[in-house]
Design an enzyme around this catalytic site. Structure first.
Site, PDB file in Angstrom:
ATOM      1  N   ASP A  87       0.836  -1.192   0.000  1.00 33.69           N
ATOM      2  CA  ASP A  87       0.000   0.000   0.000  1.00 33.69           C
ATOM      3  C   ASP A  87       0.877   1.251   0.000  1.00 33.69           C
ATOM      4  O   ASP A  87       1.599   1.518   0.953  1.00 33.69           O
ATOM      5  CB  ASP A  87      -0.899  -0.011   1.240  1.00 33.69           C
ATOM      6  CG  ASP A  87      -2.039   0.989   1.155  1.00 33.69           C
ATOM      7  OD1 ASP A  87      -1.919   1.956   0.397  1.00 33.69           O
ATOM      8  OD2 ASP A  87      -3.048   0.799   1.841  1.00 33.69           O
TER       9      ASP A  87
ATOM     10  N   THR B 206      -7.501  -1.018   3.451  1.00 31.10           N
ATOM     11  CA  THR B 206      -7.234  -2.127   2.527  1.00 31.10           C
ATOM     12  C   THR B 206      -7.719  -3.467   3.072  1.00 31.10           C
ATOM     13  O   THR B 206      -8.478  -4.168   2.394  1.00 31.10           O
ATOM     14  CB  THR B 206      -5.744  -2.178   2.170  1.00 31.10           C
ATOM     15  OG1 THR B 206      -5.363  -0.931   1.565  1.00 31.10           O
ATOM     16  CG2 THR B 206      -5.466  -3.302   1.180  1.00 31.10           C
TER      17      THR B 206
ATOM     18  N   SER C 173      -7.015   4.474  -0.360  1.00 31.80           N
ATOM     19  CA  SER C 173      -6.941   3.037  -0.118  1.00 31.80           C
ATOM     20  C   SER C 173      -8.306   2.382  -0.052  1.00 31.80           C
ATOM     21  O   SER C 173      -8.442   1.193  -0.363  1.00 31.80           O
ATOM     22  CB  SER C 173      -6.174   2.762   1.183  1.00 31.80           C
ATOM     23  OG  SER C 173      -4.826   3.139   1.067  1.00 31.80           O
TER      24      SER C 173
END
Length: 318
Positions: free
Chosen positions: A40, A142, A89
């Site tokens: 990420d 996420t 995200s």
């Protein structure tokens, strides 16, 4: 050519599901397992800077200056969320988990606020074991995108309850390892919940194997070495190794250079430990592994060289 995020994720889901179906129709006794790795915050600029640092630091020839992920990197795409050129995200995770383009901040819903099923839910419906491992809070956008449906990514207390099974589909995740203990803890115990529920205690009552420290994490494996551990015979026989909830920090885990090895497991230890746990019953599994990759968290981008001794970068804080 610009490939919409929704198309990318849809193709990803289709390929995975076709692989599952083809395996079921073959002579193989077990369907293939699925592992999704998500760095990420990692992009082309981080990869380029890492290569340049290696070249400048070690004089590595550019022709051979490969990174670990290069053998698996086959292309690039351009994406945007439904309401912003810069994808957060939540929208990105929803695209990968659901195959739907959505607004920033939304998890598990498309831009019309229609629920979109996740690939983890699909895997669970097919009998797969499922797991989420992350260096972020386990309730962060996420991992939440694979295991919850909320209108706002900041509703992390609600995400925590969903991840533990208060869900229209019932319990969906067999293994949850990462940070985010605060959203499982009531405010009266210095947590971030406002409903005074102690989800850690509730998880234990429901039969979850709860690990809250590095010591408990090591004990989860047979030989006390998570990176090599196999689930103990007794745990495998009585099924006590799953479901498992591992919360090793109140918020995100520390970056590796700051991590106290006696307090928090590493990403590799958690990933390998999760693989061993999910694979212990010899059943197919779905595992998503996510880690934060801000530019200064790469081990090759840290101020280790004397030229960086006067670096303006402070010690990283969560």
């Amino acid at each position: 050519m610009i490939i919409p995020t929704t198309l990318l994720a849809t193709l990803f889901n289709v390929v995975i599901m076709l692989g599952m179906v083809s395996a079921e129709n073959s002579s193989h006794k077990r369907s293939p397992s699925v592992i999704v790795l998500i760095p990420d915050g990692f992009g082309a600029s981080q990869a380029t800077l890492t290569r340049e640092f290696l070249r400048a630091k070690y004089g590595i020839d550019e022709r051979f200056n490969k990174l670990a992920f290069d053998d698996y990197h086959v292309g690039s795409i351009m994406t945007k969320s439904a309401n912003n050129l810069v994808t957060d995200s939540a929208a990105a995770g929803t695209a990968f988990a659901c195959g739907a383009n959505t607004n920033n901040g939304i998890i598990g819903y498309d831009e019309d606020i229609e629920v979109c099923p996740t690939i983890l839910e699909g895997a669970k419906a097919k009998g797969y074991k499922t797991g989420l491992v992350t260096t972020t809070r386990i309730t962060h956008a996420t991992p939440a995108a694979f295991s919850s449906h909320v209108y706002d990514r900041d509703l992390e207390a609600d995400i925590a309850t969903m991840q533990l099974g208060e869900y229209v589909l019932g319990p969906q995740v067999d293994l949850l390892w990462g940070g985010g203990r605060s959203f499982f803890t009531p405010a009266s115990a210095d947590g971030s919940r406002t409903d005074e529920r102690d989800l850690v205690a509730e998880a234990k009552e429901k039969g979850w194997n709860v690990v809250l420290s590095k010591e408990e994490f090591d004990a989860y494996g047979k030989d006390g070495k998570a990176r090599r551990s196999r689930i103990s015979v007794s745990a495998r026989e009585n099924g006590s190794h799953l479901p498992s909830l591992g919360l090793f920090a109140d918020s995100h885990l520390d970056y590796d250079i700051d991590r106290d090895e006696s307090e928090q497991p590493s990403l590799s230890e958690m990933a390998v430990g999760a693989l061993n746990a999910l694979d212990a019953d010899d059943e197919p599994f779905f595992l998503m592994v996510c880690f934060l990759f801000p530019i200064m968290s790469s081990p090759f981008l840290l101020p280790l060289d004397p030229v960086f001794h006067d670096s303006p970068f402070p010690k990283r804080q969560q």
